[in-house]
Design a protein around this motif. Structure first.
Motif, PDB file in Angstrom:
ATOM      1  N   UNK A   1     -25.336  -2.751  -6.817  1.00 50.80           N
ATOM      2  CA  UNK A   1     -25.024  -4.054  -7.406  1.00 50.80           C
ATOM      3  C   UNK A   1     -26.159  -5.035  -7.154  1.00 50.80           C
ATOM      4  N   UNK A   2     -26.612  -5.702  -8.192  1.00 53.79           N
ATOM      5  CA  UNK A   2     -27.587  -6.785  -8.086  1.00 53.79           C
ATOM      6  C   UNK A   2     -26.828  -8.098  -8.302  1.00 53.79           C
ATOM      7  N   UNK A   3     -26.620  -8.838  -7.217  1.00 53.12           N
ATOM      8  CA  UNK A   3     -25.844 -10.072  -7.280  1.00 53.12           C
ATOM      9  C   UNK A   3     -26.712 -11.250  -7.727  1.00 53.12           C
ATOM     10  N   UNK A   4     -26.028 -12.298  -8.193  1.00 48.74           N
ATOM     11  CA  UNK A   4     -26.717 -13.524  -8.574  1.00 48.74           C
ATOM     12  C   UNK A   4     -27.448 -13.448  -9.898  1.00 48.74           C
ATOM     13  N   UNK A   5     -27.067 -12.499 -10.742  1.00 50.05           N
ATOM     14  CA  UNK A   5     -27.714 -12.359 -12.047  1.00 50.05           C
ATOM     15  C   UNK A   5     -26.682 -12.615 -13.144  1.00 50.05           C
ATOM     16  N   UNK A   6     -26.753 -13.783 -13.754  1.00 49.27           N
ATOM     17  CA  UNK A   6     -25.870 -14.137 -14.859  1.00 49.27           C
ATOM     18  C   UNK A   6     -26.563 -13.802 -16.179  1.00 49.27           C
ATOM     19  N   UNK A   7     -25.902 -13.025 -17.016  1.00 47.56           N
ATOM     20  CA  UNK A   7     -26.490 -12.580 -18.277  1.00 47.56           C
ATOM     21  C   UNK A   7     -26.409 -13.695 -19.319  1.00 47.56           C
ATOM     22  N   UNK A   8     -27.521 -13.952 -19.986  1.00 48.89           N
ATOM     23  CA  UNK A   8     -27.531 -14.967 -21.043  1.00 48.89           C
ATOM     24  C   UNK A   8     -27.705 -14.361 -22.437  1.00 48.89           C
ATOM     25  N   UNK A   9     -28.292 -13.143 -22.502  1.00 42.55           N
ATOM     26  CA  UNK A   9     -28.536 -12.540 -23.826  1.00 42.55           C
ATOM     27  C   UNK A   9     -28.648 -11.032 -23.692  1.00 42.55           C
ATOM     28  N   UNK A  10     -27.964 -10.331 -24.585  1.00 39.52           N
ATOM     29  CA  UNK A  10     -28.098  -8.877 -24.716  1.00 39.52           C
ATOM     30  C   UNK A  10     -28.421  -8.590 -26.170  1.00 39.52           C
ATOM     31  N   UNK A  11     -29.493  -7.845 -26.390  1.00 39.45           N
ATOM     32  CA  UNK A  11     -29.859  -7.512 -27.773  1.00 39.45           C
ATOM     33  C   UNK A  11     -30.534  -6.149 -27.818  1.00 39.45           C
ATOM     34  N   UNK A  12     -30.473  -5.567 -28.986  1.00 44.38           N
ATOM     35  CA  UNK A  12     -31.083  -4.258 -29.167  1.00 44.38           C
ATOM     36  C   UNK A  12     -32.586  -4.416 -29.271  1.00 44.38           C
ATOM     37  N   UNK A  13     -33.306  -3.505 -28.640  1.00 42.38           N
ATOM     38  CA  UNK A  13     -34.772  -3.523 -28.672  1.00 42.38           C
ATOM     39  C   UNK A  13     -35.249  -2.098 -28.911  1.00 42.38           C
ATOM     40  N   UNK A  14     -35.363  -1.746 -30.181  1.00 43.36           N
ATOM     41  CA  UNK A  14     -35.731  -0.370 -30.509  1.00 43.36           C
ATOM     42  C   UNK A  14     -34.603   0.579 -30.143  1.00 43.36           C
ATOM     43  N   UNK A  15     -34.917   1.593 -29.337  1.00 39.13           N
ATOM     44  CA  UNK A  15     -33.883   2.522 -28.898  1.00 39.13           C
ATOM     45  C   UNK A  15     -33.290   2.124 -27.553  1.00 39.13           C
ATOM     46  N   UNK A  16     -33.739   1.013 -27.005  1.00 37.51           N
ATOM     47  CA  UNK A  16     -33.228   0.521 -25.722  1.00 37.51           C
ATOM     48  C   UNK A  16     -32.516  -0.806 -25.958  1.00 37.51           C
ATOM     49  N   UNK A  17     -32.074  -1.431 -24.847  1.00 38.22           N
ATOM     50  CA  UNK A  17     -31.380  -2.713 -24.935  1.00 38.22           C
ATOM     51  C   UNK A  17     -31.994  -3.702 -23.953  1.00 38.22           C
ATOM     52  N   UNK A  18     -32.261  -4.884 -24.451  1.00 41.39           N
ATOM     53  CA  UNK A  18     -32.842  -5.956 -23.647  1.00 41.39           C
ATOM     54  C   UNK A  18     -31.737  -6.827 -23.064  1.00 41.39           C
TER      55      UNK A  18
END
Length: 462
Positions: free
Chosen positions: A113-130
């Motif tokens: 677990x990596x604590x203290x990381x609030x996600x602001x954006x998830x988007x597709x980036x080619x065959x991976x995800x940003x």
């Protein structure tokens, strides 16, 4: 087959692993099942400890002091990890958080677990995800599993007019002290609304409970056992639906009689077609006049509230126990479209993206039983799907077809307006669909491995 990909500028390359968003029950279940399947992962969590909404009194926790689970411990536990035998039948929030913590440690999850990381954006980036975080950092992942739950974005009711008193949502409520000596209106008839109405009746000057439509109130215990355990026996013997209805009606009549005698609105739908509220106390308090049932709010008038039956009441505090939005604000409709209702993500079986194999959602369901073991089943199904599709080719196409076939099976309650138009699922049917899908996905992956091995053997023989 996944090809090599260079991380975009400003991104840390973590395409060797999956990103699980959230360290609540759904996120922990996902991580455990990925670990069992040998899938590399890490959990990103915005708070400084695990547990999600069960962290009473801490940032991100939405439970109140008296919160207890509404499903019994035997029907709430993760698979293979029973709740303590010495615990009460319905765990309080402290025991629930302790159980989640024990589960995480027993499966070696905290180190991931990596604590203290609030996600602001998830988007597709080619065959991976940003994945971009609120602190400005960003990572590129092999794929993303959203397990952030749907009990964190309050959805208060909206009424015409102006109210001069205090307004809060049930997610902000912690103790009945805020209601002491006040004239209180609870808006909503769900499990939180009934709990808070009962608490208010003990300390408030007057307690009103506004409901738009009648509900079926089930006792938490029947024949000396938790009600859900009684009903689960009928599930196991595959009793027909009319038997389930009959048993619930018998339980209601034996314990409460006809609740409409006391002023509660009569349900417009049959038992099991509408919402079932598990609460043994509300009917008692309504019958004694400690809670007054009112219809929907028509208008707010300063320090008064007018209801749709024309009556008016003086009110000091309004508590909106009106639920939550199923929000995923870090995903745009281009990356995860909404279904026809415009309220929920368009997910096959409440899990699978309609197009992409690298984005899943675990935990966005409202079952008629305990939810945590179903999160377990969802996560195991996602892991099986990844195992069947990661090699690409015909096996991946077969796996996608299997998801479509199984998603067409009925697993939502009667009256649901359409596929995925509601988060409600019938736990036994839904679990059965997921189990059959996992079986077929594992078979598909095995056939793909066999075909690959035969191909390699044939090439070596040349």
């Amino acid at each position: 087959m996944r090809s090599e990909q260079t991380a975009p500028a400003g991104h840390e390359d973590r395409t060797d692993r999956w990103c699980v968003i959230g360290a609540g029950p759904a996120g922990l279940a996902t991580a455990k099942n990925f670990r069992d399947a040998g899938l590399p992962f890490e959990i990103v969590e915005r708070e400084d400890s695990l547990g999600g909404i069960w962290r009473y009194g801490e940032q991100g926790g939405v439970v109140y002091r008296s919160t207890c689970m509404i499903s019994s411990k035997r029907l709430s536990a993760f698979r293979g990890f029973p709740m303590p035998a010495a615990a009460q039948d319905f765990l309080g929030h402290r025991e629930a958080l302790a159980y989640l913590t024990d589960y995480a440690h027993a499966n070696g999850l905290p180190e991931h677990i990596r604590h203290g990381l609030a996600v602001s954006r998830v988007r597709r980036a080619g065959e991976a995800w940003s994945v971009t975080f609120e602190d400005g950092s960003a990572c590129l992942y092999r794929g993303v599993v959203v397990a952030s739950g749907h009990h964190w974005d309050p959805r208060p009711a909206r009424f015409p007019g102006r109210f001069d008193g205090r307004v809060l949502h049930s997610s902000e409520y912690r103790t009945p002290g805020v209601l002491q000596g006040r004239r209180v209106l609870i808006v909503g008839s769900g499990n939180s609304g009934t709990d808070i109405a009962v608490e208010s009746s003990r300390v408030a000057a007057r307690t009103l409970n506004s409901v738009r439509q009648g509900c079926h109130y089930l006792p938490k215990y029947f024949l000396g056992r938790p009600m859900d355990e009684v009903m689960e026996w009928f599930v196991r013997v595959r009793a027909p639906r009319f038997v389930h209805r009959w048993v619930r009606r018998v339980a209601i009549w034996c314990v409460f009689g006809d609740p409409s005698r006391f002023g509660l609105p009569r349900p417009s739908r049959r038992v099991m077609d509408g919402r079932l509220i598990l609460n043994s106390e509300l009917v008692h308090h309504v019958a004694h006049g400690a809670v007054v049932s009112k219809p929907d709010v028509a208008e707010l008038r300063g320090d008064r509230v007018r209801f749709t039956d024309g009556s008016e009441e003086e009110v000091d505090v309004i508590v909106h126990a009106t639920g939550f939005n199923a929000s995923l604000p870090f995903l745009s409709p281009d990356d995860l479209p909404l279904n026809g209702s415009g309220r929920y993500p368009d997910l096959a079986l409440h899990l699978f993206h309609p197009v992409h194999d690298g984005l899943f959602v675990v935990g966005m369901i409202q079952p008629d039983s305990g939810a945590w073991w179903l999160f377990d089943d969802q996560a195991a199904t996602v892991a099986a799907y990844i195992g069947a599709t990661e090699g690409g080719g015909a096996a991946a196409e077969r796996a996608r077809g299997l998801v479509g076939d199984h998603a067409a099976r009925r697993y939502q309650p009667p009256g649901t307006p359409g596929p995925h138009a509601s988060l409600r699922v019938e736990h036994d049917r839904y679990a059965r669909v997921l189990r059959r899908l996992r079986r077929d996905l594992v078979s598909t992956a095995g056939k793909a491995r066999g075909e690959k091995a035969r191909g390699e053997k044939a090439r070596g023989a040349r």
